[in-house]
Motif scaffolding. Structure first.
Motif, mmCIF file in Angstrom:
data_model
loop_
_atom_site.group_PDB
_atom_site.id
_atom_site.type_symbol
_atom_site.label_atom_id
_atom_site.label_comp_id
_atom_site.label_asym_id
_atom_site.label_seq_id
_atom_site.Cartn_x
_atom_site.Cartn_y
_atom_site.Cartn_z
ATOM 1 N N GLU A 63 21.324 -53.902 -52.167
ATOM 2 C CA GLU A 63 20.782 -52.326 -51.693
ATOM 3 C C GLU A 63 21.111 -52.427 -48.989
ATOM 4 O O GLU A 63 21.976 -51.933 -49.040
ATOM 5 C CB GLU A 63 19.783 -52.711 -51.161
ATOM 6 C CG GLU A 63 18.827 -51.921 -52.634
ATOM 7 C CD GLU A 63 18.668 -51.074 -53.108
ATOM 8 O OE1 GLU A 63 19.329 -49.806 -52.285
ATOM 9 O OE2 GLU A 63 18.722 -50.970 -54.377
ATOM 10 N N ARG A 119 24.950 -52.003 -49.246
ATOM 11 C CA ARG A 119 25.173 -50.437 -49.144
ATOM 12 C C ARG A 119 24.397 -49.979 -48.321
ATOM 13 O O ARG A 119 25.352 -49.112 -47.676
ATOM 14 C CB ARG A 119 24.359 -50.201 -50.487
ATOM 15 C CG ARG A 119 25.131 -50.010 -52.010
ATOM 16 C CD ARG A 119 24.718 -48.583 -52.785
ATOM 17 N NE ARG A 119 23.307 -49.697 -52.762
ATOM 18 C CZ ARG A 119 23.601 -50.331 -53.962
ATOM 19 N NH1 ARG A 119 23.977 -51.158 -55.026
ATOM 20 N NH2 ARG A 119 21.918 -50.959 -55.124
ATOM 21 N N TYR A 120 23.655 -50.376 -48.362
ATOM 22 C CA TYR A 120 22.654 -50.011 -46.190
ATOM 23 C C TYR A 120 24.194 -50.489 -44.747
ATOM 24 O O TYR A 120 24.713 -49.483 -44.354
ATOM 25 C CB TYR A 120 21.518 -50.694 -46.001
ATOM 26 C CG TYR A 120 21.562 -50.350 -44.692
ATOM 27 C CD1 TYR A 120 20.922 -49.458 -43.801
ATOM 28 C CD2 TYR A 120 21.657 -51.437 -43.991
ATOM 29 C CE1 TYR A 120 20.213 -49.738 -42.835
ATOM 30 C CE2 TYR A 120 21.666 -51.493 -42.114
ATOM 31 C CZ TYR A 120 20.380 -51.072 -41.743
ATOM 32 O OH TYR A 120 19.613 -50.232 -40.235
ATOM 33 N N LYS A 122 27.785 -50.916 -45.071
ATOM 34 C CA LYS A 122 28.587 -50.018 -45.754
ATOM 35 C C LYS A 122 28.320 -48.687 -45.141
ATOM 36 O O LYS A 122 29.235 -48.301 -44.176
ATOM 37 C CB LYS A 122 29.411 -50.401 -47.215
ATOM 38 C CG LYS A 122 29.616 -50.832 -47.016
ATOM 39 C CD LYS A 122 29.504 -51.015 -49.116
ATOM 40 C CE LYS A 122 29.937 -52.731 -49.858
ATOM 41 N NZ LYS A 122 30.198 -51.980 -51.512
ATOM 42 N N ARG A 123 27.427 -48.361 -45.034
ATOM 43 C CA ARG A 123 26.762 -47.164 -44.652
ATOM 44 C C ARG A 123 26.895 -46.789 -43.313
ATOM 45 O O ARG A 123 27.312 -45.283 -42.446
ATOM 46 C CB ARG A 123 25.893 -46.308 -45.226
ATOM 47 C CG ARG A 123 25.968 -45.782 -46.461
ATOM 48 C CD ARG A 123 24.237 -45.008 -46.881
ATOM 49 N NE ARG A 123 22.995 -45.858 -46.447
ATOM 50 C CZ ARG A 123 22.251 -46.770 -47.337
ATOM 51 N NH1 ARG A 123 23.002 -47.107 -48.348
ATOM 52 N NH2 ARG A 123 21.007 -46.717 -46.935
ATOM 53 N N HIS A 124 26.121 -47.650 -42.715
ATOM 54 C CA HIS A 124 26.085 -48.096 -40.831
ATOM 55 C C HIS A 124 27.610 -48.749 -40.851
ATOM 56 O O HIS A 124 27.160 -48.828 -39.430
ATOM 57 C CB HIS A 124 24.838 -48.212 -40.868
ATOM 58 C CG HIS A 124 23.862 -47.824 -41.212
ATOM 59 N ND1 HIS A 124 23.584 -47.887 -42.338
ATOM 60 C CD2 HIS A 124 22.865 -47.358 -40.649
ATOM 61 C CE1 HIS A 124 21.797 -47.471 -42.202
ATOM 62 N NE2 HIS A 124 22.271 -46.734 -41.263
ATOM 63 N N GLU A 125 28.563 -48.949 -41.414
ATOM 64 C CA GLU A 125 29.727 -49.453 -40.863
ATOM 65 C C GLU A 125 29.130 -50.776 -40.126
ATOM 66 O O GLU A 125 29.366 -51.374 -39.204
ATOM 67 C CB GLU A 125 30.594 -48.504 -39.986
ATOM 68 C CG GLU A 125 30.691 -47.046 -40.788
ATOM 69 C CD GLU A 125 32.422 -46.141 -40.163
ATOM 70 O OE1 GLU A 125 31.629 -46.434 -38.612
ATOM 71 O OE2 GLU A 125 32.436 -45.543 -40.006
ATOM 72 N N ASP A 150 32.350 -57.193 -52.548
ATOM 73 C CA ASP A 150 30.778 -56.731 -51.757
ATOM 74 C C ASP A 150 30.875 -56.933 -50.022
ATOM 75 O O ASP A 150 30.451 -56.621 -49.182
ATOM 76 C CB ASP A 150 29.684 -56.437 -51.907
ATOM 77 C CG ASP A 150 29.087 -55.721 -53.218
ATOM 78 O OD1 ASP A 150 30.329 -54.649 -53.312
ATOM 79 O OD2 ASP A 150 28.139 -55.916 -54.183
#
Length: 398
Positions: free
Chosen positions: A283, A286-287, A289-292, A325
């Motif tokens: 998780e 993914r967090y 990646k979303r927040h770069e 990842d």
């Protein structure tokens, strides 16, 4: 006199035992059905009843016992255990003299001549781990040898088995003085809080000592570091002491928060300046990646197998995806410390997982260094499968 049972070895396995293979596999024995009680001393013989080796019956992983000697006239008694333990301690003489490190392994199972038994040292305290009911039934010899050979503050034990041969984890105080836990031990000048009487783990994995030192000394000065599957944050401590500008520690276990704060605190590090996340590592990917978010160094040291509500992870199956990842949140020229303690595959196979992960991510890399168990975790060079730890330090090129 302990009862001895004769076990006939399959012809194809005799050469392995004669050249020193220590684990007695069920498939290597023709009449394994004669075994009933763990702890029985076994005499391995060929079809002509000629002596091959001698050991004990104990269920551990794929094995039904361990070879202890290839000398027919050597008895498995107190003198045998005392001689093996004394020799192991002598091999660690320089480590006992090291003022910067007072936590290490003093007896490493088959590498020191007795499979199924390990002994760790923590600043005057000894922790004995038993991996089968068979070796545990011989504990009086081991504890007698410790009493004869060394001075100690206290002795603890961990029984990592049940009567069916599966691992369980429980621990107990044995003798001497009880520790006022946590005690603070030193490792290459770093401090770590350990507890020998609080469940399966102590608070630090001693087999990663060399990697923590390498991270601190060579890779993190001025860097932003992510430590995944962080447990008590030991890699994060090493990074902070090595000059990292920031560390982020991620582990799903709720107790990891308090334990990581504790490890920072005993080193005089302000934990409030570090990030400690109690969440699933996948998780968190993914967090990030979303927040770069990008990191200069990422530590990957997952358990061999883990199951959460959403995922089942196995290093033997899922490590390439884990690498892919990680690449996505690693800066160009950043470092990935890839580690596994899964003994079911070799270092060569592990490196193919890394190659596959980079290929899947469309990225390139170079290996900066690779390592396995430190010298106190003694293993037999002829049988690398018992050297379970595999660590590869990688630089992402693009």
């Amino acid at each position: 006199m302990t009862k001895t049972i004769d076990l006939q070895v399959n012809a194809k396995n005799i050469a392995d035992f004669k050249r020193g293979y220590p684990l007695i596999l069920k498939d290597a024995i023709i009449n394994s059905d004669v075994l009933t009680k763990e702890g029985t001393i076994v005499r391995l013989i060929d079809r002509d009843r000629k002596f091959v080796a001698k050991g004990y019956h104990g269920l551990q992983n794929k094995g039904i016992g361990w070879v202890l000697t290839r000398k027919e006239d050597e008895e498995i008694d107190f003198d045998f255990f005392a001689s093996r333990i004394d020799a192991a301690f002598a091999r660690r003489e320089t480590q006992f003299e090291d003022l910067d490190t007072n936590a290490f392994r003093v007896f490493n199972g088959e590498g020191d001549g007795i499979g199924g038994l390990t002994i760790d040292y923590f600043d005057g305290y000894y922790m004995v781990s038993w991996y089968s009911e068979g070796i545990y039934s011989l504990k009086h010899h081991v504890y007698g040898a410790l009493d004869k050979l060394v001075e100690y503050k206290g002795v603890y034990e961990k029984k990592r088995f049940d009567t069916k041969g599966q691992y369980i984890d429980q621990d107990d105080f044995v003798k001497g003085e009880q520790g006022d836990f946590p005690i603070i031990v030193r490792e290459n000048g770093m401090n770590f809080a350990v507890n020998l009487n609080d469940g399966a783990m102590t608070g630090i994995f001693l087999d990663q000592r060399d990697i923590r030192k390498a991270i601190r000394d060579k890779y993190v000065d001025g860097k932003n570091v992510l430590n995944t599957f962080s447990y008590t944050g030991a890699f994060s401590v090493a990074a902070a002491l090595g000059g990292a500008t920031k560390t982020t520690s991620v582990d799903l276990a709720k107790r990891s928060l308090a334990k990581t704060i504790e490890q920072f605190s005993v080193n005089g590090i302000d934990y409030e300046q570090q990030d400690i996340k109690v969440m699933d590592v996948f998780e968190y990917f993914r967090y990030a990646k979303r927040h770069e978010l990008k990191f200069d160094l990422v530590v990957l040291d997952p358990p061999s197998f883990a199951r959460t509500k959403k995922y089942t992870f196995s290093t033997a199956k899922d490590y390439p995806a884990l690498i892919a990842d990680t690449i996505a949140i690693t800066e160009k020229n950043g470092i990935i410390v890839a580690s596994t303690n899964n003994a079911s595959f070799s270092m060569k196979k592990f490196k193919t997982f890394i190659e596959q992960g980079f290929a899947d991510a469309g990225s390139k890399f170079k290996i900066l260094e690779e390592s396995s168990l430190p010298k106190d975790f003694r293993t037999n060079r002829d049988f690398p499968e018992f050297n379970y730890l595999k660590v590869v330090i990688i630089q992402k090129l693009k």
